[in-house]
Design a protein around this motif. Structure first.
Motif, PDB file in Angstrom:
ATOM      1  N   SER A  17      -5.237 -13.438   0.287  1.00 42.18           N
ATOM      2  CA  SER A  17      -5.673 -12.050   0.104  1.00 42.18           C
ATOM      3  C   SER A  17      -5.901 -11.691  -1.357  1.00 42.18           C
ATOM      4  O   SER A  17      -6.241 -10.547  -1.674  1.00 42.18           O
ATOM      5  CB  SER A  17      -4.640 -11.090   0.696  1.00 42.18           C
ATOM      6  OG  SER A  17      -3.385 -11.208   0.030  1.00 42.18           O
ATOM      7  N   ARG A  25      -5.000  -4.535  -0.815  1.00 49.10           N
ATOM      8  CA  ARG A  25      -3.901  -5.426  -0.412  1.00 49.10           C
ATOM      9  C   ARG A  25      -2.649  -4.621  -0.083  1.00 49.10           C
ATOM     10  O   ARG A  25      -1.935  -4.916   0.876  1.00 49.10           O
ATOM     11  CB  ARG A  25      -3.600  -6.439  -1.528  1.00 49.10           C
ATOM     12  CG  ARG A  25      -4.772  -7.348  -1.873  1.00 49.10           C
ATOM     13  CD  ARG A  25      -4.343  -8.615  -2.569  1.00 49.10           C
ATOM     14  NE  ARG A  25      -3.567  -8.422  -3.763  1.00 49.10           N
ATOM     15  CZ  ARG A  25      -4.068  -8.376  -5.008  1.00 49.10           C
ATOM     16  NH1 ARG A  25      -5.382  -8.469  -5.186  1.00 49.10           N
ATOM     17  NH2 ARG A  25      -3.286  -8.234  -6.053  1.00 49.10           N
ATOM     18  N   TYR A  28      -2.926  -3.007   3.187  1.00 49.99           N
ATOM     19  CA  TYR A  28      -2.847  -3.990   4.282  1.00 49.99           C
ATOM     20  C   TYR A  28      -1.418  -4.456   4.506  1.00 49.99           C
ATOM     21  O   TYR A  28      -0.886  -4.386   5.613  1.00 49.99           O
ATOM     22  CB  TYR A  28      -3.750  -5.177   3.941  1.00 49.99           C
ATOM     23  CG  TYR A  28      -3.642  -6.346   4.892  1.00 49.99           C
ATOM     24  CD1 TYR A  28      -4.250  -6.301   6.142  1.00 49.99           C
ATOM     25  CD2 TYR A  28      -2.945  -7.500   4.533  1.00 49.99           C
ATOM     26  CE1 TYR A  28      -4.170  -7.379   7.017  1.00 49.99           C
ATOM     27  CE2 TYR A  28      -2.853  -8.569   5.396  1.00 49.99           C
ATOM     28  CZ  TYR A  28      -3.462  -8.515   6.630  1.00 49.99           C
ATOM     29  OH  TYR A  28      -3.376  -9.577   7.496  1.00 49.99           O
ATOM     30  N   TRP A  29      -0.769  -4.916   3.428  1.00 51.01           N
ATOM     31  CA  TRP A  29       0.521  -5.579   3.585  1.00 51.01           C
ATOM     32  C   TRP A  29       1.669  -4.619   3.900  1.00 51.01           C
ATOM     33  O   TRP A  29       2.532  -4.922   4.728  1.00 51.01           O
ATOM     34  CB  TRP A  29       0.859  -6.392   2.330  1.00 51.01           C
ATOM     35  CG  TRP A  29       0.129  -7.692   2.237  1.00 51.01           C
ATOM     36  CD1 TRP A  29      -0.841  -8.034   1.344  1.00 51.01           C
ATOM     37  CD2 TRP A  29       0.299  -8.826   3.086  1.00 51.01           C
ATOM     38  NE1 TRP A  29      -1.286  -9.314   1.591  1.00 51.01           N
ATOM     39  CE2 TRP A  29      -0.597  -9.824   2.653  1.00 51.01           C
ATOM     40  CE3 TRP A  29       1.125  -9.099   4.185  1.00 51.01           C
ATOM     41  CZ2 TRP A  29      -0.688 -11.063   3.273  1.00 51.01           C
ATOM     42  CZ3 TRP A  29       1.033 -10.337   4.798  1.00 51.01           C
ATOM     43  CH2 TRP A  29       0.145 -11.302   4.343  1.00 51.01           C
ATOM     44  N   VAL A  76      -1.726  -8.539  13.430  1.00 48.55           N
ATOM     45  CA  VAL A  76      -2.263  -9.071  12.175  1.00 48.55           C
ATOM     46  C   VAL A  76      -3.736  -9.436  12.336  1.00 48.55           C
ATOM     47  O   VAL A  76      -4.572  -9.134  11.475  1.00 48.55           O
ATOM     48  CB  VAL A  76      -1.446 -10.301  11.722  1.00 48.55           C
ATOM     49  CG1 VAL A  76      -2.098 -10.961  10.508  1.00 48.55           C
ATOM     50  CG2 VAL A  76      -0.016  -9.900  11.400  1.00 48.55           C
ATOM     51  N   TRP A  77      -4.057 -10.084  13.428  1.00 53.55           N
ATOM     52  CA  TRP A  77      -5.456 -10.459  13.708  1.00 53.55           C
ATOM     53  C   TRP A  77      -6.354  -9.229  13.733  1.00 53.55           C
ATOM     54  O   TRP A  77      -7.430  -9.202  13.119  1.00 53.55           O
ATOM     55  CB  TRP A  77      -5.505 -11.191  15.051  1.00 53.55           C
ATOM     56  CG  TRP A  77      -6.866 -11.318  15.664  1.00 53.55           C
ATOM     57  CD1 TRP A  77      -7.836 -12.210  15.331  1.00 53.55           C
ATOM     58  CD2 TRP A  77      -7.393 -10.511  16.731  1.00 53.55           C
ATOM     59  NE1 TRP A  77      -8.946 -12.026  16.113  1.00 53.55           N
ATOM     60  CE2 TRP A  77      -8.701 -10.987  16.979  1.00 53.55           C
ATOM     61  CE3 TRP A  77      -6.896  -9.458  17.484  1.00 53.55           C
ATOM     62  CZ2 TRP A  77      -9.513 -10.427  17.966  1.00 53.55           C
ATOM     63  CZ3 TRP A  77      -7.693  -8.894  18.469  1.00 53.55           C
ATOM     64  CH2 TRP A  77      -8.984  -9.380  18.701  1.00 53.55           C
ATOM     65  N   THR A  80      -6.443  -7.395  10.119  1.00 53.49           N
ATOM     66  CA  THR A  80      -7.183  -8.202   9.136  1.00 53.49           C
ATOM     67  C   THR A  80      -8.684  -8.037   9.329  1.00 53.49           C
ATOM     68  O   THR A  80      -9.440  -7.839   8.371  1.00 53.49           O
ATOM     69  CB  THR A  80      -6.795  -9.684   9.261  1.00 53.49           C
ATOM     70  OG1 THR A  80      -5.393  -9.821   9.038  1.00 53.49           O
ATOM     71  CG2 THR A  80      -7.545 -10.521   8.229  1.00 53.49           C
ATOM     72  N   PHE A  97      -3.778 -17.278  12.730  1.00 54.23           N
ATOM     73  CA  PHE A  97      -2.798 -16.317  12.206  1.00 54.23           C
ATOM     74  C   PHE A  97      -1.378 -16.636  12.646  1.00 54.23           C
ATOM     75  O   PHE A  97      -0.421 -16.132  12.058  1.00 54.23           O
ATOM     76  CB  PHE A  97      -3.170 -14.899  12.674  1.00 54.23           C
ATOM     77  CG  PHE A  97      -4.405 -14.353  12.043  1.00 54.23           C
ATOM     78  CD1 PHE A  97      -4.341 -13.704  10.819  1.00 54.23           C
ATOM     79  CD2 PHE A  97      -5.633 -14.485  12.662  1.00 54.23           C
ATOM     80  CE1 PHE A  97      -5.488 -13.187  10.226  1.00 54.23           C
ATOM     81  CE2 PHE A  97      -6.777 -13.972  12.084  1.00 54.23           C
ATOM     82  CZ  PHE A  97      -6.709 -13.331  10.862  1.00 54.23           C
TER      83      PHE A  97
END
Length: 235
Positions: A17, A25, A28-29, A76-77, A80, A97
């Motif tokens: 990433s 980022r 997202y995280w 997550v899939w 993302t 993933f």
């Protein structure tokens, strides 16, 4: 812990990433790890019903990793694809993933299991001639001089069980445990402290225990505390 892990992964650009802007980022995280943490907490409650976490921490870690990873991989899939590509990826990409999600889940599960292990607080009788436990000064006037049997947390209050009845005071159990030093007893549950000489009998089953006290009050012993209390000779 989950939020801090999200910040770390964002700044380190983990799992490819690093090419995205820092703000993206972080967006997202952090949510991803917090959602994973909440899901993990729910799974932890479920696992705790079937596995003695203190006695078998590695088994608990493995079970948590297996239960958490599947649904979290789907999250997550989806996140993302939506955040970095503006669309959901093809379902075939799910397999890519699984390994990184399993790795992060295993590390965080191990940290939560091993850092979250609890040892019951034991209090000890005062030495001859020493001042009595400070907590006895908190007994309401109608209970002064009574023998303390147990202390039970009820929301922000403590219910004091004595041989003369019970009453409530405003106090946290964590603070009470400090002031109970000078009386022989122990924490048997996150919400209970019991005087050792008040235990009349012990009922055991399914890795748990319950203490019947001298006034026919029943105090629970949580699975997490049972082993330490047994080793301390409570039964």
């Amino acid at each position: 812990m989950a939020a801090l892990a999200g910040v770390f992964l964002a700044f380190s650009g983990a799992f490819g990433s690093s090419g995205a802007p820092l703000a993206q980022r972080l967006a997202y995280w952090i949510p991803l790890l917090v959602v994973g943490g909440l899901w993990g907490h729910a799974c932890g409650i479920l696992i705790g019903r079937f596995i003695d976490v203190d006695a078998r921490p590695w088994l608990a870690t493995a079970a948590l990793t297996l239960i958490i990873t599947g649904p979290l991989t789907v999250v997550v899939w989806a996140l993302t694809g939506l955040l970095f590509e503006g669309r959901l990826r093809h379902a075939d990409a799910l397999i890519h993933f699984f390994a990184p999600v399993a790795l992060i889940t295993a590390v965080l599960s191990a940290l939560n299991v091993f850092l979250g292990r609890e040892i019951p607080v034991e209090t000890h009788a005062a030495a001859p001639g020493a001042a009595p436990a400070r907590f006895l000064e908190r007994l309401p006037p109608k209970l002064r001089g009574a023998r303390l049997i147990a202390v039970q947390a009820e929301d922000h209050y403590l219910r004091l069980h004595t041989d003369r009845g019970s009453d409530l005071i405003l106090m946290r159990l964590a603070d009470a445990l400090v002031e109970l030093e000078g009386l022989e007893g122990a924490q048997t549950h996150r919400s209970w402290w019991v005087a050792r000489d008040a235990v009349a009998s012990v009922a055991r089953g399914d890795g748990r225990a319950a203490l019947t006290l001298t006034d026919n009050l029943t105090a629970p012993v949580s699975r997490r505390y049972a082993r330490a209390l047994r080793e301390a000779g409570w039964w």
